[in-house]
Write an enzyme that holds these catalytic residues in place. Structure first.
Site, PDB file in Angstrom:
ATOM      1  N   HIS A 116       0.808  -1.222   0.000  1.00  0.00           N
ATOM      2  CA  HIS A 116       0.000   0.000   0.000  1.00  0.00           C
ATOM      3  C   HIS A 116       0.839   1.269   0.000  1.00  0.00           C
ATOM      4  O   HIS A 116       0.361   2.341   0.359  1.00  0.00           O
ATOM      5  CB  HIS A 116      -0.969  -0.013   1.190  1.00  0.00           C
ATOM      6  CG  HIS A 116      -2.053  -1.055   1.054  1.00  0.00           C
ATOM      7  ND1 HIS A 116      -2.827  -1.483   2.109  1.00  0.00           N
ATOM      8  CD2 HIS A 116      -2.485  -1.738  -0.035  1.00  0.00           C
ATOM      9  CE1 HIS A 116      -3.688  -2.400   1.666  1.00  0.00           C
ATOM     10  NE2 HIS A 116      -3.494  -2.578   0.383  1.00  0.00           N
ATOM     11  N   CYS A 151       4.948  20.018  -6.940  1.00  0.00           N
ATOM     12  CA  CYS A 151       5.990  19.287  -7.662  1.00  0.00           C
ATOM     13  C   CYS A 151       7.085  20.248  -8.117  1.00  0.00           C
ATOM     14  O   CYS A 151       6.790  21.246  -8.770  1.00  0.00           O
ATOM     15  CB  CYS A 151       5.374  18.582  -8.867  1.00  0.00           C
ATOM     16  SG  CYS A 151       6.572  17.811  -9.967  1.00  0.00           S
TER      17      CYS A 151
HETATM   18  P1  OAD Z   1      -7.298  -2.862  10.328  1.00  0.00           P
HETATM   19  O1  OAD Z   1      -7.353  -1.628  11.164  1.00  0.00           O
HETATM   20  O2  OAD Z   1      -8.434  -3.146   9.433  1.00  0.00           O
HETATM   21  O3  OAD Z   1      -7.128  -4.135  11.256  1.00  0.00           O
HETATM   22  C1  OAD Z   1      -6.206  -4.181  12.310  1.00  0.00           C
HETATM   23  C2  OAD Z   1      -6.237  -5.600  12.874  1.00  0.00           C
HETATM   24  O4  OAD Z   1      -5.226  -5.686  13.867  1.00  0.00           O
HETATM   25  C3  OAD Z   1      -7.556  -5.998  13.533  1.00  0.00           C
HETATM   26  O5  OAD Z   1      -7.924  -7.280  13.085  1.00  0.00           O
HETATM   27  C4  OAD Z   1      -7.222  -6.011  15.029  1.00  0.00           C
HETATM   28  O6  OAD Z   1      -7.954  -7.014  15.731  1.00  0.00           O
HETATM   29  C5  OAD Z   1      -5.756  -6.371  15.010  1.00  0.00           C
HETATM   30  N1  OAD Z   1      -4.965  -5.881  16.152  1.00  0.00           N
HETATM   31  C6  OAD Z   1      -5.087  -4.723  16.833  1.00  0.00           C
HETATM   32  N2  OAD Z   1      -4.143  -4.608  17.764  1.00  0.00           N
HETATM   33  C7  OAD Z   1      -3.382  -5.738  17.697  1.00  0.00           C
HETATM   34  C8  OAD Z   1      -2.237  -6.212  18.399  1.00  0.00           C
HETATM   35  N3  OAD Z   1      -1.661  -5.502  19.381  1.00  0.00           N
HETATM   36  N4  OAD Z   1      -1.728  -7.413  18.048  1.00  0.00           N
HETATM   37  C9  OAD Z   1      -2.289  -8.156  17.053  1.00  0.00           C
HETATM   38  N5  OAD Z   1      -3.367  -7.746  16.357  1.00  0.00           N
HETATM   39  C10 OAD Z   1      -3.909  -6.557  16.666  1.00  0.00           C
HETATM   40  O7  OAD Z   1      -5.921  -2.788   9.535  1.00  0.00           O
HETATM   41  P2  OAD Z   1      -5.470  -3.591   8.241  1.00  0.00           P
HETATM   42  O8  OAD Z   1      -5.970  -4.977   8.247  1.00  0.00           O
HETATM   43  O9  OAD Z   1      -4.022  -3.369   8.082  1.00  0.00           O
HETATM   44  O10 OAD Z   1      -5.364   0.248   3.255  1.00  0.00           O
HETATM   45  O11 OAD Z   1      -6.227  -2.774   7.126  1.00  0.00           O
HETATM   46  C11 OAD Z   1      -6.007  -3.120   5.794  1.00  0.00           C
HETATM   47  C12 OAD Z   1      -5.988  -1.912   4.931  1.00  0.00           C
HETATM   48  O12 OAD Z   1      -7.188  -1.160   5.129  1.00  0.00           O
HETATM   49  C13 OAD Z   1      -4.920  -0.917   5.266  1.00  0.00           C
HETATM   50  O13 OAD Z   1      -3.689  -1.217   4.688  1.00  0.00           O
HETATM   51  C14 OAD Z   1      -5.455   0.338   4.685  1.00  0.00           C
HETATM   52  C15 OAD Z   1      -6.883   0.240   5.109  1.00  0.00           C
HETATM   53  O14 OAD Z   1      -7.766   0.783   4.242  1.00  0.00           O
HETATM   54  C16 OAD Z   1      -4.978   1.298   2.546  1.00  0.00           C
HETATM   55  O15 OAD Z   1      -4.619   2.322   3.064  1.00  0.00           O
HETATM   56  C17 OAD Z   1      -5.030   1.064   1.088  1.00  0.00           C
HETATM   57 ZN    ZN Z   2       5.066  17.005 -11.570  1.00  0.00          ZN
END
Ligand code: OAD
Ligand code: ZN
Length: 250
Positions: A116, A151
């Site tokens: 990402h 830019c």
């Molecule tokens: P989320 O915020 O959707 O999920 C975070 C996950 O981490 C959840 O399942 C929580 O239960 C878990 N969690 C929280 N604290 C934790 C800890 N201390 N140890 C282990 N697990 C824990 O984040 P992502 O799955 O990364 O995309 O989200 C995916 C994508 O959605 C991101 O990359 C972003 C967002 O839209 C873009 O920006 C394109």
């Molecule tokens: Zn430019």
């Protein structure tokens, strides 16, 4: 359960890790879908889009400066360091992350695939100008500024080099990630809700090719139904334990 996971990893041929915002939660970086994911009254889905940037680039930049600042204050936690150590031991071959925070790199992970983008990179909205703010020593200047960054080549607004909602993922990173997933016999999934595609395909690809899925999360996720081992708990507490057990088994 922990020892079972460690055994699978220690005996693996080609293990990879797949991480999300949860691995950085203990470093103080807000997750997307948790309680602390809000900035002002906005949900990330309202600001991290091309439409939002078109309509109000200054607001979107304010949001990203806030996130950059939070991330600059953050340090890698024991989960990031344990993954880097598992790579040095030859167990983990690559880390595929959805995070833009650079903490895996800071912790010493070498083979890193950023699906990402990276919050410390910017790119032009018109031409192909790109810049790494960290390498150029311009991060503080960016975080402190209140102006719309332009830019240097063509004068158009610069934007963060991250993937926004509705945008496609960088082709090279996605290809590399899918190739790794096809080769992997184990994937260690850490701290992701597993609901954002195509990234969330990664564990499914590993599973379809006969590999095993080990998951670490504080709660069930979109990946849990296919997990062979589900370790409930904080990444920063569980990963060092896995590392220790893997060391004993080698
Ligand atoms: P989320 O915020 O959707 O999920 C975070 C996950 O981490 C959840 O399942 C929580 O239960 C878990 N969690 C929280 N604290 C934790 C800890 N201390 N140890 C282990 N697990 C824990 O984040 P992502 O799955 O990364 O995309 O989200 C995916 C994508 O959605 C991101 O990359 C972003 C967002 O839209 C873009 O920006 C394109
Ligand atoms: Zn430019």
């Amino acid at each position: 359960m922990l020892s079972h996971a460690a055994k699978i990893l220690a005996r693996s041929r080609f293990a990879i890790a797949f991480t999300g915002a949860g691995i950085s939660a203990e470093s103080g970086v807000p997750t997307f879908r948790g309680f602390n994911g809000l900035w002002k009254r906005y949900r990330p889905e309202e600001l991290a889009t091309p439409e939002a940037f078109q309509m109000n680039p200054n607001l979107v930049w304010e949001f990203y400066r806030w996130r950059m600042k939070k991330i600059l204050e953050a340090k890698p936690n024991p989960a990031h360091y344990s993954l880097a150590e598992l790579e040095r031991l030859g167990i983990i071959k690559a880390v595929i992350t959805q995070n833009v925070d650079d903490l895996h790199r800071e912790a010493g992970t070498r083979n890193l695939v950023e699906l990402h983008g990276n919050i410390f990179r910017v790119k032009c909205t018109s031409c192909d100008y790109r810049e790494n703010l960290k390498e150029g020593g311009r991060v503080n200047e960016f975080v402190e500024s209140r102006e719309l960054p332009k830019c240097p080549r063509c004068g158009s607004p610069l934007r963060p080099d991250v993937v926004w909602f509705g945008e496609t993922l960088p082709k090279d990173a996605l290809e590399k990630a899918f190739n790794l997933a096809e080769r992997a016999d184990v994937v260690l999934v850490i701290g992701t809700s597993g609901v954002v595609y195509p990234a969330a395909y990664i564990p499914y690809i590993v599973k379809e090719h006969g590999g095993r899925v080990i998951e670490v999360n504080v709660e069930r996720s979109g990946i849990t139904p296919i997990a062979d081992v589900f370790l409930r708990g904080k990444a920063g507490e569980i990963l060092p334990k896995i590392l220790e057990l893997v060391r004993e088994l080698r």
